[in-house]
Design a protein around this motif. Structure first.
Motif, short mmCIF file in Angstrom:
data_model
loop_
_atom_site.label_atom_id
_atom_site.label_comp_id
_atom_site.label_asym_id
_atom_site.label_seq_id
_atom_site.Cartn_x
_atom_site.Cartn_y
_atom_site.Cartn_z
N ASN A 7 5.18 20.19 -3.76
CA ASN A 7 5.18 18.74 -3.61
C ASN A 7 4.41 18.28 -2.39
OD1 ASN A 7 6.74 18.09 -5.91
ND2 ASN A 7 8.61 18.65 -4.82
N SER A 8 4.27 19.14 -1.37
CA SER A 8 3.60 18.72 -0.14
C SER A 8 2.96 19.89 0.56
CB SER A 8 4.61 18.05 0.81
OG SER A 8 5.53 19.00 1.30
N GLY A 9 2.04 19.59 1.50
CA GLY A 9 1.37 20.60 2.29
C GLY A 9 2.29 21.48 3.11
N PRO A 10 3.22 20.89 3.85
CA PRO A 10 4.13 21.74 4.64
C PRO A 10 4.85 22.79 3.80
CG PRO A 10 4.32 19.46 5.33
CD PRO A 10 3.42 19.45 4.13
N ASP A 11 5.15 22.46 2.55
CA ASP A 11 5.86 23.41 1.69
C ASP A 11 4.99 24.62 1.36
OD1 ASP A 11 8.05 21.76 1.66
OD2 ASP A 11 7.54 20.79 -0.23
N PHE A 12 3.72 24.38 0.96
CA PHE A 12 2.93 25.54 0.57
C PHE A 12 2.47 26.35 1.77
CE2 PHE A 12 -0.60 22.25 -0.43
CZ PHE A 12 -1.28 22.41 0.77
N PHE A 13 2.29 25.72 2.93
CA PHE A 13 1.95 26.49 4.12
C PHE A 13 3.11 27.39 4.55
CE2 PHE A 13 -1.40 23.18 5.22
CZ PHE A 13 -2.45 24.02 4.90
N GLY B 21 10.93 8.40 12.62
CA GLY B 21 10.83 7.82 11.29
C GLY B 21 9.65 6.90 11.09
N GLU B 22 8.78 6.74 12.10
CA GLU B 22 7.61 5.88 11.97
C GLU B 22 6.50 6.63 11.25
OE1 GLU B 22 4.44 3.36 14.76
OE2 GLU B 22 5.86 4.76 15.67
N VAL B 23 5.83 5.96 10.31
CA VAL B 23 4.71 6.57 9.60
C VAL B 23 3.43 6.28 10.38
CG1 VAL B 23 3.38 6.64 7.45
CG2 VAL B 23 5.85 6.33 7.37
N VAL B 24 2.73 7.35 10.77
CA VAL B 24 1.50 7.23 11.57
C VAL B 24 0.42 8.11 10.93
CG1 VAL B 24 2.78 6.76 13.70
CG2 VAL B 24 2.22 9.13 13.10
N GLY B 25 -0.79 8.05 11.49
CA GLY B 25 -1.85 8.91 11.02
C GLY B 25 -3.18 8.19 10.93
N PHE B 26 -4.23 8.97 10.64
CA PHE B 26 -5.58 8.40 10.53
C PHE B 26 -5.64 7.31 9.47
CE2 PHE B 26 -9.66 8.37 8.30
CZ PHE B 26 -10.54 8.05 9.33
N ASP B 27 -5.12 7.61 8.26
CA ASP B 27 -5.15 6.62 7.18
C ASP B 27 -4.39 5.35 7.55
OD1 ASP B 27 -6.70 8.16 5.54
OD2 ASP B 27 -5.09 8.77 4.19
N VAL C 57 0.84 -1.20 0.00
CA VAL C 57 0.00 0.00 0.00
C VAL C 57 0.88 1.25 0.00
CG1 VAL C 57 -1.80 1.29 1.22
CG2 VAL C 57 -1.83 -1.22 1.24
N ALA C 58 0.73 2.09 -1.02
CA ALA C 58 1.48 3.34 -1.10
C ALA C 58 0.83 4.42 -0.26
CB ALA C 58 1.57 3.80 -2.56
N THR C 59 1.64 5.29 0.33
CA THR C 59 1.15 6.44 1.07
C THR C 59 2.19 7.54 1.03
OG1 THR C 59 0.12 7.10 3.17
CG2 THR C 59 2.07 5.71 3.32
N ASP C 60 1.73 8.79 1.08
CA ASP C 60 2.64 9.94 1.07
C ASP C 60 2.66 10.53 2.48
OD1 ASP C 60 4.05 12.27 0.79
OD2 ASP C 60 2.77 13.14 -0.76
N PRO C 61 3.73 10.30 3.25
CA PRO C 61 3.74 10.69 4.67
C PRO C 61 4.01 12.18 4.90
CG PRO C 61 5.80 9.62 4.12
CD PRO C 61 4.95 9.56 2.87
N THR C 62 3.28 13.04 4.16
CA THR C 62 3.41 14.48 4.35
C THR C 62 2.04 15.13 4.56
OG1 THR C 62 3.26 15.00 1.98
CG2 THR C 62 5.45 14.54 2.86
N PHE C 63 1.00 14.32 4.76
CA PHE C 63 -0.38 14.81 4.78
C PHE C 63 -0.95 14.66 6.19
CE2 PHE C 63 -4.93 14.18 3.07
CZ PHE C 63 -5.17 15.54 3.07
N ILE C 64 -0.52 15.54 7.09
CA ILE C 64 -0.97 15.51 8.49
C ILE C 64 -2.45 15.87 8.55
CG2 ILE C 64 -0.61 16.56 10.76
CD1 ILE C 64 2.23 17.25 9.88
#
Length: 260
Positions: free
Chosen positions: A168-174, A54-60, A38-45
């Motif tokens: 490329n990601s949310g943190p960048d545009f914010f 380094g652990e990937v966490v989140g609602f998804d 399963v692919a996921t982009d770990p930049t979408f808090i």
């Protein structure tokens, strides 16, 4: 020496005994759980992100693990940039993708989706001191930040004379919004509210009502052999209360009704 008739009879009996032995032991053999990449982009808090360790966490991530447990398969997460997910699914290099991916008619032409697992929408975000941008109309001619490949990027194309700047990601545009390099950002309302309410991002605010109503789905290649299992898992956690538990853990309120 046995004649041919007796040899044939003994061989037949041996084969029958072997078949009986195999059949009697087969109920004890449990096939391995299928492993789904399963692919996921770990930049979408808060849907998916990396901890300092380094652990990937989140609602998804929590949701996908619960779906896998309910449907009896194993998940192997693979980090992937959001704008590369559709093409990677088309090439069948991953079995599925979960990363706040909106179900759209355009995407359904090339990939498949599970039943919806999240009700979302796009919002306008500006700096706290901005008093000029209040709604869709006031975005005309503005510099607007969006994430590459997102529905926010598609929506921004409908704004007259807007200068669209992609990230490329949310943190960048914010960060560029805070620095004054863009005047507004169009992105997922829930992710933005979570970042503001939890102090992850300061100095910005959401204005006006939601621009759209969207539903997220788990994306798969077309004719995926795993789609039924994924849908089965979603149905199970919706009915047994596990979905509500995960939703309230991350968003602190009642989840909305989801269409099938």
């Amino acid at each position: 020496m046995l004649n041919f008739k007796w040899q044939h009879l003994i061989l037949s009996l041996a084969c029958i005994l072997l078949i009986i032995a195999c059949n009697s032991s087969s109920p004890n053999i449990q096939p391995d759980k299928p492993v789904i990449k399963v692919a996921t982009d770990p930049t979408f808090i808060p849907f998916e992100f990396q901890t300092p360790q380094g652990e990937v966490v989140g609602f998804d991530i929590d949701l996908m693990k619960a779906i896998a447990q309910a449907a009896n398969f194993t998940v192997n997460f693979e980090s992937l940039p959001f704008d590369g997910m559709i093409s990677t699914l088309q090439a069948q290099k991953v079995d599925a993708a979960i990363s706040g991916i909106t179900i759209t008619p355009e995407r359904l032409k090339t990939i498949a989706f599970s039943r919806p697992y999240f009700k979302a929408g796009l919002a306008i975000t500006v700096r706290e001191d901005n008093k000029d941008i209040k709604n869709f109309q006031s975005l005309q001619g503005r510099q607007i930040g969006v994430q590459i490949g997102s529905t926010g990027a598609d929506f921004a194309k409908t704004i007259p004379n807007a200068k669209i700047i992609t990230f490329n990601s949310g943190p960048d545009f914010f960060q560029d919004l805070i620095n004054g390099n863009v005047e507004a950002v169009i992105s997922d309302a829930f992710a933005t509210l979570y970042a503001i309410n939890n102090g992850k991002i300061k100095g910005i605010k959401i204005v006006a009502d939601l621009l759209t109503e969207e539903y997220y789905g788990i994306a798969t290649p077309q004719k995926s052999p795993y789609l039924d299992k994924i849908n089965q898992g979603i149905a199970t956690i919706l009915s047994n209360g596990k979905y509500k538990q995960i939703y309230q853990q991350w968003f602190q309120y009642e989840p909305p009704q989801l269409p099938r």
